[in-house]
Design an enzyme around this catalytic site. Structure first.
Site, PDB file in Angstrom:
ATOM      1  N   ASP A 244      -9.075   6.676  -4.764  1.00 31.73           N
ATOM      2  CA  ASP A 244      -9.294   5.710  -4.319  1.00 31.73           C
ATOM      3  C   ASP A 244      -7.534   4.964  -4.627  1.00 31.73           C
ATOM      4  OD1 ASP A 244     -11.393   5.321  -4.300  1.00 31.73           O
ATOM      5  OD2 ASP A 244     -12.159   3.454  -6.045  1.00 31.73           O
ATOM      6  N   HIS A 293      -9.018   2.667 -11.654  1.00 34.61           N
ATOM      7  CA  HIS A 293      -8.165   1.567 -10.671  1.00 34.61           C
ATOM      8  C   HIS A 293      -6.979   1.513 -12.138  1.00 34.61           C
ATOM      9  CE1 HIS A 293     -11.111   0.481  -7.400  1.00 34.61           C
ATOM     10  NE2 HIS A 293     -11.062   1.615  -7.649  1.00 34.61           N
ATOM     11  N   CYS A 406      -6.451  -7.183  -7.055  1.00 31.66           N
ATOM     12  CA  CYS A 406      -7.745  -6.231  -6.423  1.00 31.66           C
ATOM     13  C   CYS A 406      -7.922  -6.759  -5.012  1.00 31.66           C
ATOM     14  CB  CYS A 406      -9.291  -6.126  -7.117  1.00 31.66           C
ATOM     15  SG  CYS A 406      -8.690  -5.533  -8.733  1.00 31.66           S
TER      16      CYS A 406
HETATM   17  O1  DAV Z   1     -10.607  -2.503 -16.106  1.00 29.55           O
HETATM   18  O2  DAV Z   1     -12.544  -3.233 -15.242  1.00 29.55           O
HETATM   19  C1  DAV Z   1     -11.547  -3.046 -12.676  1.00 29.55           C
HETATM   20  C2  DAV Z   1     -10.444  -2.930 -11.556  1.00 29.55           C
HETATM   21  C3  DAV Z   1     -10.903  -2.662  -9.774  1.00 29.55           C
HETATM   22  N1  DAV Z   1     -10.543  -2.989  -8.877  1.00 29.55           N
HETATM   23  C4  DAV Z   1     -11.161  -2.334 -14.735  1.00 29.55           C
HETATM   24  C5  DAV Z   1     -10.356  -2.157 -13.383  1.00 29.55           C
END
Ligand code: DAV
Length: 422
Positions: A244, A293, A406
């Site tokens: 990703d 992510h 994000c």
């Molecule tokens: O730590 O939950 C969330 C990132 C979502 N794009 C996390 C990462």
């Protein structure tokens, strides 16, 4: 600061160069809950609600949720487009009625420290939006099908700019296989503006067949996962390259890629082999049992200064990086700054992200950051470290997969392929 007129229309080598052009996601009315599939076993966060209903899947029924997320995204675009911003004091922001959850308001009050409202010049960031699509229809490939797609609130997950290259990530979730199409027109338009300087690439689309996934992953208890945490085996196996875009963070000539549930070693190798002009490093965060992510875990904020001021990376205190992988940073004048605990640990019931969305910030320049308006502890830490901090409401995005970082995809920053790790 004068505009660098020679910059290609696509140019982003770092997380922190002055941001000139960005894409912001869209919370369409057809946005869906993530379907359950081999790469994702969504769960309701609220234990009382979870007892009463199964994971809903399908289109998000509460129109209020998509409306709030879209209103906050539009407000964010407005702030990005503005030359100047008025930064409210945290108390003012709390009182202007956006913070409706009682516990959250209490958490803020107990932390509130006055900071003066002020106006400052931030410069304009040109803002484009992802295309509206119908996310509620089923999609399929030869070896898989998904009852719906997801949404395009988070272009960060599917798209990345690596220098002068636009890259579509492989993705690992079936429901997100076609999500990049919400950015296709933007990509084609930018590429056509300067096709000899801008590259537009798509990483090989995976088969998404059952053989790509580790079937036993979701059956493990947290204890079992903790015992095997240094094996870094997640829900995708190594059969096909997977990544990703949001598992990558850029620091000039070097990019750092988190091995995660959404990025495997083959995906990191694919990046190495296709970007020989960059140094691609893997990063591991052994205490994150469900990593996905890097932008709630490891966030480069500013590079070391010429006058030997330290470079700074905001790190997640619950997910410390491997010590051995930090040596490169400390040897080159970077310091790790532990993020404070989030202002509240509450999350919307259908959010699949952690409370660490608190540190999901966007840099407008090496000295200006945008954070969520409730995050007073973070506001104070960053201000103490010399940053101008703009706060915006973004909690409405939490159930749509992300927050301030994000929901964006940077297209053009005033930066270069600088070697910050000589
Ligand atoms: O730590 O939950 C969330 C990132 C979502 N794009 C996390 C990462």
């Amino acid at each position: 600061m004068p505009d660098n007129v020679d910059l290609p229309a696509v140019n982003a080598w770092t997380q922190f160069g002055r941001l000139l052009k960005v894409v912001v996601g869209r919370a369409d009315p057809t946005s869906c809950h993530l379907p359950v599939e081999p790469a994702c076993q969504s769960e309701i966060n609220d234990p009382y609600l979870a007892e009463q209903i199964p994971w809903p899947g399908g289109q998000v029924k509460h129109r209020k949720s998509t409306k709030l997320a879209e209103a906050q995204l539009q407000n964010f675009c407005h702030i990005l487009e503005s030359e100047t911003v008025q930064v409210k004091s945290v108390r003012e922001a709390a009182e202007c009625g956006r913070l409706v959850e009682k516990r959250r308001t209490e958490a803020l009050r107990s932390n509130t420290k006055e900071n003066d409202a002020r106006v400052f010049q931030k410069g304009r960031t040109r803002t484009l939006r992802t295309k509206s699509m119908d996310w509620s229809k089923p999609v399929a490939g030869p070896e898989w099908s998904s009852p719906s797609q997801y949404c395009a609130t988070c272009p960060r997950d599917t798209m990345i700019t690596l220098g002068n290259t636009i890259l579509e990530a492989t993705m690992s979730k079936r429901s997100r296989y076609f999500e990049h199409l919400a950015c296709r027109e933007i990509c084609l338009d930018l590429w056509r503006q300067d096709p000899l300087r801008i590259k537009f690439w798509s990483a090989p689309k995976p088969s998404m067949s059952d053989e790509m996934y580790n079937p036993g992953f979701w059956a493990k208890t947290d204890e079992e996962r903790f015992q095997s945490m240094r094996s870094y085996e997640f829900c995708v196996n190594e059969k096909e390259p997977i990544f990703d875009a949001a598992d990558i963070t850029r620091v000039g000539k070097d990019i750092f890629v988190q091995k995660s549930m959404t990025t495997n070693d083959s995906g990191i190798m694919w990046l190495k082999s296709h970007f020989p002009e960059l140094r691609v490093h893997a990063l591991h965060f052994p205490y994150d049992l469900y990593p996905s992510h890097i932008d709630c875990t490891f966030v480069p904020l500013r590079p070391p200064g010429k006058d030997r001021e330290d470079g700074l990376v905001l790190i997640n205190p619950e997910r410390p990086p491997l010590r051995a992988e930090l040596e490169l940073w400390s040897q080159n004048g970077w310091k790790m700054l532990n993020a404070p605990m989030p202002a509240t640990l509450d999350r919307p019931a259908f959010s699949q992200s952690s409370y660490w969305l608190s540190m999901n910030l966007l840099s407008l320049s090496p000295s200006t950051l945008v954070i969520e308006e409730a995050e007073l502890p973070l506001y104070n830490l960053l201000s103490e470290n010399g940053f101008d901090v703009i706060t915006v409401p973004m909690r409405g995005m939490y159930e749509f997969g992300g927050a301030i970082h994000c929901c964006t995809w940077d297209l053009q920053r005033d930066d270069a392929c600088t070697d910050y790790f000589p």
